[in-house]
Design an enzyme around this catalytic site. Structure first.
Site, short mmCIF file in Angstrom:
data_model
loop_
_atom_site.label_atom_id
_atom_site.label_comp_id
_atom_site.label_asym_id
_atom_site.label_seq_id
_atom_site.Cartn_x
_atom_site.Cartn_y
_atom_site.Cartn_z
N ASN A 1 -0.09 7.91 0.21
CA ASN A 1 -0.35 9.37 -0.21
C ASN A 1 -1.22 10.20 0.55
O ASN A 1 -2.38 9.62 1.00
CB ASN A 1 -1.11 8.99 -1.68
CG ASN A 1 -0.45 8.15 -2.57
OD1 ASN A 1 0.48 8.00 -2.90
ND2 ASN A 1 -1.05 6.91 -2.92
N HIS B 1 1.95 6.91 8.65
CA HIS B 1 2.91 7.48 7.71
C HIS B 1 2.17 9.21 7.73
O HIS B 1 2.97 9.96 7.45
CB HIS B 1 2.79 7.27 6.42
CG HIS B 1 3.80 5.90 6.02
ND1 HIS B 1 5.18 6.05 6.57
CD2 HIS B 1 3.96 4.98 5.36
CE1 HIS B 1 6.01 5.09 6.30
NE2 HIS B 1 5.07 4.29 5.59
N HIS C 1 -0.25 1.05 9.38
CA HIS C 1 1.18 1.61 8.98
C HIS C 1 0.78 2.89 7.99
O HIS C 1 1.34 3.78 8.31
CB HIS C 1 1.85 0.30 8.22
CG HIS C 1 2.93 0.71 7.62
ND1 HIS C 1 4.19 0.32 8.10
CD2 HIS C 1 3.25 1.24 6.39
CE1 HIS C 1 5.20 0.72 7.48
NE2 HIS C 1 4.92 1.27 6.41
N GLU C 2 0.08 2.85 7.03
CA GLU C 2 -0.26 3.76 5.88
C GLU C 2 -0.72 4.87 6.62
O GLU C 2 -0.21 6.18 6.47
CB GLU C 2 -1.00 3.48 4.75
CG GLU C 2 -0.47 1.98 4.05
CD GLU C 2 0.86 2.12 3.64
OE1 GLU C 2 1.43 3.14 3.47
OE2 GLU C 2 1.49 0.94 3.60
N ALA D 1 0.86 -1.38 0.05
CA ALA D 1 0.08 0.05 -0.02
C ALA D 1 0.75 1.00 0.02
O ALA D 1 2.17 1.28 0.22
CB ALA D 1 -0.88 -0.08 1.28
N1 TRP Z 1 5.68 3.78 1.14
C1 TRP Z 1 5.05 2.32 1.07
C2 TRP Z 1 4.97 1.62 2.50
O1 TRP Z 1 5.84 1.27 3.15
C3 TRP Z 1 5.76 1.33 0.19
C4 TRP Z 1 5.43 1.55 -1.35
C5 TRP Z 1 4.23 1.33 -1.69
C6 TRP Z 1 6.60 1.44 -2.16
N2 TRP Z 1 4.36 1.40 -3.40
C7 TRP Z 1 5.73 1.58 -3.46
C8 TRP Z 1 7.82 1.59 -2.19
C9 TRP Z 1 6.12 1.55 -4.88
C10 TRP Z 1 8.42 1.84 -3.45
C11 TRP Z 1 7.62 1.56 -4.74
O2 TRP Z 1 3.90 1.95 3.11
ZN ZN Z 2 5.70 2.41 4.93
#
Ligand code: TRP
Ligand code: ZN
Length: 856
Positions: free
Chosen positions: A264, A300, A296-297, A261
């Site tokens: 954004n 963030h 987790h998301e 996931a």
């Molecule tokens: N930031 C995302 C997470 O850890 C990870 C992630 C989702 C990602 N899609 C990606 C990393 C594509 C690299 C490329 O929750």
């Molecule tokens: Zn993450």
């Protein structure tokens, strides 16, 4: 092989971007093959860019890949730009200026699933890490933060972007996100979607609209994810004091997605496998994983979005911390010991293997060619362990004080690990210089301990040593927090858990005034990500297994007994250790213990963990032998549980309406282990009954796997297919199960046959991983001496690479352990690696992975 030399990026080369961006306006006119993106970007010279204040500003570089420039103007004057595969360079005025441009992109042909792409007729984006440059020309780096306004024109009923809606009419929606963010957090979604709606009121009384957008047909799989979201929002307020900061929080489920996931801002995009759940179609493990990923998301939003990374070398700043936070959440929602034990099993299985092999890298890498290759177990899981150690060292109060300071000081900034450590140094007065080695050194420290007892004094002498690696040729001693307990022979505790702080290569700790010689319980809760050698007798381990007050070390004692039993079978050809069999049975039948914990206690290292242990000891693992020995242990266990298994099964078989909670899922886990013993010992009648009567996927799929392993699988597989052929996520399980339940010598052939099935689609990462992830994870099959699995995987990686480099490169890690095996297998693997590397136009992602795997 390659024409252009691969370019390596170094942390030490970081310089700030010469401009800041005040605002970005994007206008998307959607079209499958010719989407137009108009951008208006307001640039101003960056005061932090101090290279030479008198010199004219350098020419401006904007990233851009696979975008067709239609026109571009600066301050209304057409731009004279030099364009390469990587971006655009142009002269710019010395003061602030406005850049306007229009580009055309082709989302329907974007099979890499990075940038703007299409999935089942729906548009969506994935911009982390460097995908925004496939949408338009822009300084695509996380330290350039700006306020985005996004307008979407398209014939779809749902048009979404970050932040809050400004206006929306038929076929047009305008969104504004007031929070400055880097481009990697931009998101856009357009499609025919249905919203599952709810609300959350924050602690300061602000009402937030929550939506989970799914494709028609998936409405029934939203309720659990929504509850998990609300629980996460509440938890972050209570534990970290973090409140949500927009009026709207949207999640969208997408079938084609490279990872789990993406966080954004205000518009999380999820792999449908990481959010959609129903009792009929999802297992207990799916529910638990979904709850964790949603958390987790969501987490963030503060650790990643409000405070982001200065550059991609700092990835662990957001990922390590956010994984740590989501593991705290799961511990609070479910069983803390079970979560800790599962996390350590996972860490040892994935991160230790990475650290032991050619892909070893520090939690904060110092160089890369393709950043997508560094979303690793080391950055994520070891990164989280480092936070856990920090908390152990400074204590809970100081930890939360320091994190609070981090939030207030760095809100709205793009930060580094130095910023993170500084708030701890200031809060506690500690010098974290040595601790920082956890971020800069690759490799898993080996910790060993010698004990001596005289009169009333126990002396523990610890030695640490980290094996050198290409990434860290000269490792230095780490700060290792060692949580210690002492247990007297009568089972009472001589010492409550105490943290020993080891900083030197060798260090002794003395404990006086003891009444008797205790058994030391070392590294309680797995207080540091190290490999511990503690030469305890099996009798002492059995003592800890019974009396340790630390649940992790209780589990570890049993785990070590199991490991020793397996190693004796491998090295000396002995029979399964009866003491281990009986100890396991005693725990499994102990009705005073939590079923989930009992389930975890009935285990012993599997083939791939044993291969790691043998390699570590300088021996060459033989996959065929590991399979035979594992089978022998399973048979002996099934025999040992001949009477107990049906009893435990009957007592804990859940017949109440399905709940995905910890209590019920613990019982199902325990009964499903019993079902495996029963099926092995006395055939599949019980499994067939469970399969026929199951009203939930946990019981249905575990019964199916027993039928396929021990009975006639074909009718059950056909029935399962008929029942679930229209459910993509369940079909992923159907594909994977057939591979993992095949005999080792047949699994590659099964996988190959499945790739010819009409429902196999290599362009869908979930389906590709269902088959090949299962094959790679099946140690005895993947490393079968016939080499068929190596060849099959290589064939398909060559097919997938031009379509989806990111998923291809990730799957290459299946080859990372090649050095462990005999010369014949090594040669077979290397031949496949070379065959892939010789493919014309191989992606940067896959080239980097395979080159690193081969080693210098
Ligand atoms: N930031 C995302 C997470 O850890 C990870 C992630 C989702 C990602 N899609 C990606 C990393 C594509 C690299 C490329 O929750
Ligand atoms: Zn993450």
């Amino acid at each position: 092989m390659r024409d252009a030399a691969p370019k390596t990026i170094y942390l030490s080369d970081y310089t700030p971007y010469p401009w800041t961006i005040e605002s970005v306006d994007l206008h998307f006119t959607l079209d499958p093959h010719a989407t137009r993106v108009r951008s208006v970007i307001r640039f101003a010279p960056n005061p932090a860019y101090v290279e030479d204040p008198d010199a004219p500003l350098p020419t401006m570089f904007l990233h851009g890949e696979k975008v067709k420039l239609i026109w571009a103007e600066i301050e209304g004057i057409p731009v004279d730009a030099t364009i390469t595969d990587e971006g655009l360079t142009t002269a710019v005025p010395s003061g602030p200026f406005t850049w306007e441009a229009e580009v055309e992109i082709d989302p329907a042909n974007n099979t890499a699933l990075e940038g703007l792409y299409m999935s089942n007729g729906m548009y969506c984006t994935q911009c982390e890490a460097e995908g925004f440059r496939k949408i338009t020309y822009y300084p695509d780096r996380p330290d350039v933060m700006s306020v985005f306004t996004v307008t979407i024109e398209g014939p779809h009923p749902v048009l979404l972007s970050n932040g809050n809606p400004v206006t929306s009419s038929k076929h047009l929606a305008k969104w504004h996100d007031p929070w400055p963010k880097p481009a990697y957090l931009l998101a856009l979604v357009a499609g025919e979607l249905i919203s599952h709606h709810n609300t959350f009121t924050t602690k300061s009384g602000r009402k937030v609209d929550l939506n989970l957008y799914v494709r028609p047909g998936d409405e029934g799989k939203c309720a659990f994810g929504m509850e998990a979201l609300k629980a996460s929002m509440k938890w972050d307020e209570e534990v970290y004091g973090r409140e949500y900061d927009l009026d709207l929080f949207n999640i969208v489920a997408v079938d084609d997605f490279n990872m789990g996931a993406m966080e954004n801002k205000g518009l999380n995009i999820f792999n449908s496998s990481a959010v959609l759940a129903s009792p009929e179609t999802s297992t207990d493990m799916n529910f638990e994983r979904i709850e964790a990923i949603i958390a987790h998301e969501y987490f963030h939003n503060w650790t990643g979005n409000r405070i982001t990374c200065r550059d991609w070398f700092q990835l662990c700043l957001k990922e390590g911390l956010t994984v740590y936070r989501d593991s705290q959440f799961t511990s609070d929602m479910r069983s803390a010991p079970v979560k800790r034990i599962s996390d350590v099993i996972d860490l040892r299985g994935r991160q230790f293997a990475e650290d032991q092999g050619p892909l070893a890298h520090p939690v904060r890498p110092e160089s890369f060619q393709e950043i997508n290759n560094f979303y690793t177990a080391t950055v994520y899981e070891k990164g989280a362990e480092v936070i856990g150690m920090l908390k152990t060292l400074v204590g809970d109060d100081a930890y939360y004080k320091a994190v609070e300071l981090y939030f207030t000081r760095h809100d709205g900034q793009a930060c580094t690990i130095e910023d993170w450590l500084a708030v701890f140094e200031e809060t506690t007065g500690r010098d974290l210089t040595q601790f920082k080695r956890w971020y800069s050194q690759a490799g898993t420290p080996r910790l060993s301990v010698e004990e001596s007892f005289e009169l009333d004094t126990l002396t523990l002498t610890f030695t640490q040593h980290t094996p050198p690696s290409a990434a860290t040729p000269n490792p230095e001693p780490q700060v290792i927090p060692i949580a210690l307990g002492l247990i007297y022979p009568d089972g009472t505790e001589a010492l409550e858990t105490r943290i020993l702080e080891m900083t030197k290569a060798e260090q002794s700790f003395r404990f006086t005034g003891l009444e008797d010689q205790p058994v030391a319980s070392i590294l309680r809760g797995f207080s540091a990500p190290v490999v511990l050698t503690h030469n305890l007798s099996d009798a002492d381990r059995a003592h800890l297994l019974t009396h340790d007050t630390d649940p992790f070390n209780r589990w570890e004692a049993g785990n070590m007994l199991g490991r020793n039993a397996m190693l004796a079978m491998i090295r000396e050809g002995t029979a399964p250790d009866p003491a281990f069999l009986q100890a396991t049975k005693a725990i499994a039948t102990d009705e005073t213990l939590d079923p989930a914990f009992r389930d975890l206690m009935i285990g012993w290292p599997g083939p791939s963990e044993l291969a790691t242990v043998l390699h570590e000891a300088g021996e060459v693992p033989d996959p065929e032998q590991l399979f035979e020995v594992s089978e022998e242990m399973r048979n002996a266990m099934a025999e040992t549980f001949a009477d107990a298994a049906p009893e435990i099964y009957a007592r804990h078989n859940v017949t109440e309406p399905y709940q995905p909670n910890a209590e019920q899922s613990g019982k199902r886990a325990l009964t499903n282990v019993m079902l495996a013993f029963i099926s092995r010992h006395s055939g599949t009648a019980t499994a067939q009954k469970q399969f026929d009567n199951a009203d939930n996927m946990t019981q249905q799929i575990s019964a199916l796997s027993q039928i396929v392993r021990h009975g006639d699988g074909a009718p059950a597989l056909a029935a399962f297919y008929d029942q679930w052929k229209d459910d993509r996520l369940v079909m992923d399980k159907w594909f994977g199960l057939q591979v993992s339940c095949s005999k080792p010598e047949e699994a590659a052939a099964t996988a190959q046959r499945l790739t010819g099935h009409p429902d196999f689609n290599h362009k869908n990462p979930n389906r590709f991983r269902a088959v090949f992830g299962a094959l790679a994870a099946y140690h005895d099959a993947f490393h079968h001496k016939n080499g068929a699995a190596y060849t099959l995987l290589a064939d398909w990686l060559i097919i997938l690479d031009p379509l989806n480099p990111q998923t291809t490169a990730r799957m290459c890690s299946a080859f990372q352990t090649w050095k462990r095996y005999d010369t014949d297998r090594q040669a077979k693997i290397l031949a496949e690696v070379d065959r892939i590397l010789a493919t014309p136009n191989l992606s940067r992602d896959t080239t980097e992975m395979l080159t690193r795997i081969k080693g210098a």
